[in-house]
Write an enzyme that holds these catalytic residues in place. Structure first.
Site, PDB file in Angstrom:
ATOM      1  N   HIS A  30       0.825  -1.214   0.000  1.00 32.12           N
ATOM      2  CA  HIS A  30       0.000   0.000   0.000  1.00 32.12           C
ATOM      3  C   HIS A  30       0.857   1.261   0.000  1.00 32.12           C
ATOM      4  CE1 HIS A  30      -3.095  -2.811   0.908  1.00 32.12           C
ATOM      5  NE2 HIS A  30      -2.618  -3.082   2.099  1.00 32.12           N
ATOM      6  N   HIS A  61      -6.789  -4.497  -1.312  1.00 30.84           N
ATOM      7  CA  HIS A  61      -6.057  -5.767  -1.257  1.00 30.84           C
ATOM      8  C   HIS A  61      -6.349  -6.622  -2.465  1.00 30.84           C
ATOM      9  CE1 HIS A  61      -6.215  -4.447   2.921  1.00 30.84           C
ATOM     10  NE2 HIS A  61      -5.028  -4.981   2.989  1.00 30.84           N
TER      11      HIS A  61
END
Ligand SMILES: Nc1ncnc2c1ncn2[C@@H]1O[C@H](COP(=O)(O)OP(=O)(O)O)[C@@H](O)[C@H]1O
Ligand SMILES: Nc1ncnc2c1ncn2[C@@H]1O[C@H](COP(=O)(O)OP(=O)(O)O)[C@@H](O)[C@H]1O
Ligand SMILES: [Mg+2]
Ligand SMILES: [Mg+2]
Ligand SMILES: [Mg+2]
Ligand SMILES: [Mg+2]
Lengths: 329, 208, 329, 208
Positions: free
Chosen positions: C56, C216
């Protein structure tokens, strides 16, 4: 084509609307596609103008602000801006001490800036042409090398010098010295896709990559099988070291993402690149890792290395406050 | 037999049409050895330039071609904008404040345009650029009017441009973006040479 | 799979090596994958710890530094870090005033932070769980909403409060207030590809996109035909406005890129989003446009809107100096 | 007839093997309704845990399963790390400082592990998680040892886990990442339920 756009024709116009909204400290002349500072410099200070095709964001508009550019002129995607835009921008930012045109070495950019300079009466203009991309053989009979990553370094260092109140010839000379001692090389895992064409500019099979690409979706010098980050780092760093004598002086290094490569990979690549440089005796004094000079949605990266002297390091460290480069302020 | 104002208007209109038809073909050529925007750039420029001519309705050749040149310069961008723009600006100056041109005057105007391209881009023959189509075309026109009529001359110029265009395929590019590819540029026609061939094809059709 | 890596197993380790080299002002505990500040805060100031799966970036490590986090703990790609890493990091940054754990609401993260807190003796720990992603229906019977973009806001605002010397309960309370008044929603044009799996997590046909994705690579709430930026902005903003009362207070807005979407498109999207918000009476007081909370090489974007009070705005504007957020210093 | 230390070692070894075999299958299940890492996470954890057991050579059940639990917690990460880790940590405490377990002691240890999962993840039956395979398996084991032998009980537990796993396909997820999908989670087997079925299949094979 999967893009967050409304219509291919409106990409630039609408992106500038968003930029203007996101950065109230900047101003945008939408008709001429000029992004310039809200707060102008004191009278008598040199101004810096850059510009070129769009699609390389944050270059150039993201580097408008204190310590860097006074204005950036945006051409259509991958297309140089036109002389009238450049003339308007130059006049707008001239503080009476002249304007430095920071130009990436592409035929279109060079010719359009040249036409603008020819037509500009009453404003002193000096020019620096950046040609750092060693993937291209240099020759006086060709268009010469492309201007790529080093542009950020030129804009930062010359911008800081201008901010200090130095004269145009001095700022331009410094910019040229940066050009002389910096080199870049890039690679691509995928092609970019122009909004207006809707298809990847070149086809790149799943198991191959391009070494020596530029930032306009143009194919590179050679196509090779996919390789590890370590080998890719070698393919980028070795030719850079072969092209210029970096030994001795501290280096400023940029590991630049082409637009679609995640930061986790860019940091990994930076680790590889730095390792190779240090092994070759080049000590990395400053670094930048991230998307600075992109090629729309191309996946890949480029490496820029500048052999910096103390003056350049000092100007590099000087305060800067732009949308995409900011420190010390 | 002079070339009339209406014929020059036809030339521009036909160029416009052919460029728009060939938009994706030109872009494809440019994708292979450049950055894939030549068709996009030129259609944008042609649209802007016909728009200007339609709205400002110039009545003299110098006014019309100056308008075309200026509009191309400010709307095409890239390399081809200044090159084609300069071509028409110089053409305009040479044509002068007239409404028609003799074949000899037209030949001189074309040569002036060509000289503008040379000054701007410094192309040489064999560099694999628009110049490789434009130079033989202008030369062919000049030679042909010595003996034949203007329609015939334009046809020969058009053929010369097409031949020059085709010959660019075998060349290694030394100017423009294609030069970055070195040997890899061989086997592809230069997009600017292809659009120049369209310019002369349109001239031949307008004067036919 | 086209990635700038050496081996899927080494991505995180090697990326942290690069991060450490690029940011000498930070320290990295490579064994425990903890990124922490080189200069620690004065004794008696609250410390902030965040962490979660990697992939991320710049979240979280890119937000370690003055005015934000004291440390970030990096799990494997898309996988929560383990309790022992979190314990080590917490102990390392505790300045005697307690540590705030900033947790994104994922079962794995929550459980691992929970185990760490249970096992941590001698350190006062408070916890804020961020659950801003309105794509997920909220319910006490489910895992609840995901934590996404708002994390940046919580880390910035609570980090600034900690820097001012406020107490743990106060900093935690403020963080919870930010959680209560911020909402996010995201979309994807493409799936991300995990290095370890080598294939896109989900298949997305050329003409379709996912609305309501997380970060995700998990599929979203619904799959719809590709739409214009304007329509996409509507699909993101309308549910946000429907979920929370933003009227009246000034908003801090982030237009976040998922990793592979170029900045030119993000600015364009920001223009659209801002237009919709202003039309709905929400005035955008501050904004961020760029890649802040990404999902590897996913193309797409998310919108985060925070109804900010004066205190939050002040703390937002406070100086911050981290690799990926920097101003005022 | 007691379950021996060697049989417990076999259980771990077989679990290890089955998880590694099923690595991509588990990851595929997790790609459909999660984030596509369950197989990757568990194989990493199993490799780490067998490595630890091999090198530290614990001689008592509590030491061995504590080591397994701790290693899973610190190497799996994600949701399944704390869950399976807690399972084995509680299993270890219940098993105690012994080298073998009676069937009744084993049933209690499994129940303790299950209770750990419940405490950690708060799953309920029908939430579409590993609990939907684990709870019926543990229950089946406890019931079966009342009448049958331990091998038979482990086989029934394994069947119950498989049935529980299969039944997750029809459920709407309420816990874990799959819950983000709501109705879209229907039609897919829960990856954690699938790995739990492997755990009990391995137990049945070890005790066969
Ligand atoms: N120096 C030059 N002299 C003459 N023609 C040139 C030169 N450089 C480029 N060209 C022509 O310009 C064409 C490319 O135009 P275009 O694609 O519109 O611009 P750009 O290369 O900036 O994208 C080439 O195909 C070539 O014919
Ligand atoms: N609250 C919970 N209770 C029980 N099991 C859960 C819970 N949340 C998730 N799980 C299980 O964990 C599995 C996912 O594990 P894994 O993919 O390794 O972790 P993550 O979801 O963090 O990526 C799910 O398939 C489910 O069986
Ligand atoms: Mg171009
Ligand atoms: Mg081109
Ligand atoms: Mg995970
Ligand atoms: Mg998972």
């Amino acid at each position: 084509m999967k893009k967050l756009i409304n219509s291919p024709d409106d990409v630039l116009t609408e992106s500038l609307l968003g930029l203007a909204a996101a950065h109230p400290e900047l101003r945008v002349d939408h008709a001429n596609r000029i992004v310039y500072r809200g707060e102008t410099k004191p009278h008598g200070t040199v101004a810096l103008l850059s510009g070129g095709g769009s699609g390389h964001e944050p270059l150039h508009a993201g580097f408008v602000g204190f310590g860097m550019l006074d204005a950036a002129v945006c051409g259509e995607v991958f297309t140089s801006p036109a002389p009238d835009q450049l003339i308007e921008a130059t006049r707008r930012i001239d503080n009476g001490a002249g304007v430095l045109h920071v130009i990436k070495n592409y035929t279109g950019d060079v010719m359009n800036f040249e036409m603008a300079a020819e037509l500009l009466g009453g404003t002193e203009v000096d020019t620096v042409v950046i040609a750092d991309d060693i993937a291209v053989e240099d020759s006086t009979f060709t268009a010469g090398r492309r201007g790529t990553g080093l542009t950020v370094f030129v804009e930062k260092i010359a911008g800081a010098a201008a901010e200090q109140g130095r004269e145009l010839t001095e700022v331009a000379g410094l910019a040229r010295r940066v050009c002389a001692s910096g080199r870049s090389m890039g690679m691509a895992l995928t092609s970019s896709t122009l909004p207006a064409s809707g298809r990847p500019t070149f086809d790149l099979p799943d198991a191959e990559m391009e070494i020596g690409v530029g930032i306009h979706g143009e194919p590179g010098r050679r196509r090779v099988p996919l390789a590890s980050a370590r080998e890719i780092a070698r393919m980028l760093v070795e030719p850079i070291l072969a092209d210029h004598e970096f030994g001795g002086s501290p280096a400023i290094v940029m590991l630049n993402g082409m637009g679609a490569t995640p930061l986790i990979e860019l940091y990994l690549m930076f680790g590889e690149v730095r390792g190779l440089l240090e092994k070759a005796g080049v000590s990395v004094a400053r670094s930048l890792v991230g998307n600075y000079v992109t090629s729309l949605d191309m996946a890949g990266c480029s490496v820029t290395v500048l052999a910096a002297d103390d003056e350049m390091l000092g100007l590099w460290d000087a305060p800067v406050s732009t949308p995409s480069l900011r420190w010390g302020i | 037999m002079a070339v009339t104002f209406v014929q020059f208007m036809d030339w521009l209109r036909l160029t416009d049409e052919h460029v728009i038809e060939a938009r994706s073909e030109l872009t494809e050529l440019d994708s292979a050895i450049g950055d894939g925007d030549h068709g996009i750039n030129l259609s944008r420029g042609c649209a802007a330039s016909s728009g200007k001519v339609d709205s400002e309705k110039p009545e003299y050749l110098d006014d019309m071609f100056t308008l075309v040149g200026m509009t191309l310069v400010s709307s095409v961008g890239g390399a081809s904008g200044p090159l084609y723009g300069t071509f028409f600006l110089r053409f305009a100056t040479s044509a002068g404040h007239r409404q028609e041109l003799t074949p000899v005057q037209l030949a001189s105007a074309l040569e002036a345009g060509l000289a503008g391209v040379v000054q701007r881009g410094k192309p040489e023959l064999g560099d694999k650029t628009m110049y490789d189509a434009m130079q033989p075309a202008v030369l062919a026109f000049r030679n042909a009017i010595k003996t034949g009529d203007v329609a015939e001359a334009a046809l020969l110029a058009s053929r010369a441009a097409a031949a020059g265009r085709d010959a660019t395929a075998d060349l290694v590019a030394r100017k423009g973006r294609a030069s970055y590819l070195g040997e890899r540029s061989v086997g592809h026609i230069d997009p600017g040479a292809a659009s120049t061939a369209l310019l002369f094809q349109s001239l031949a059709e307008a004067l036919a």
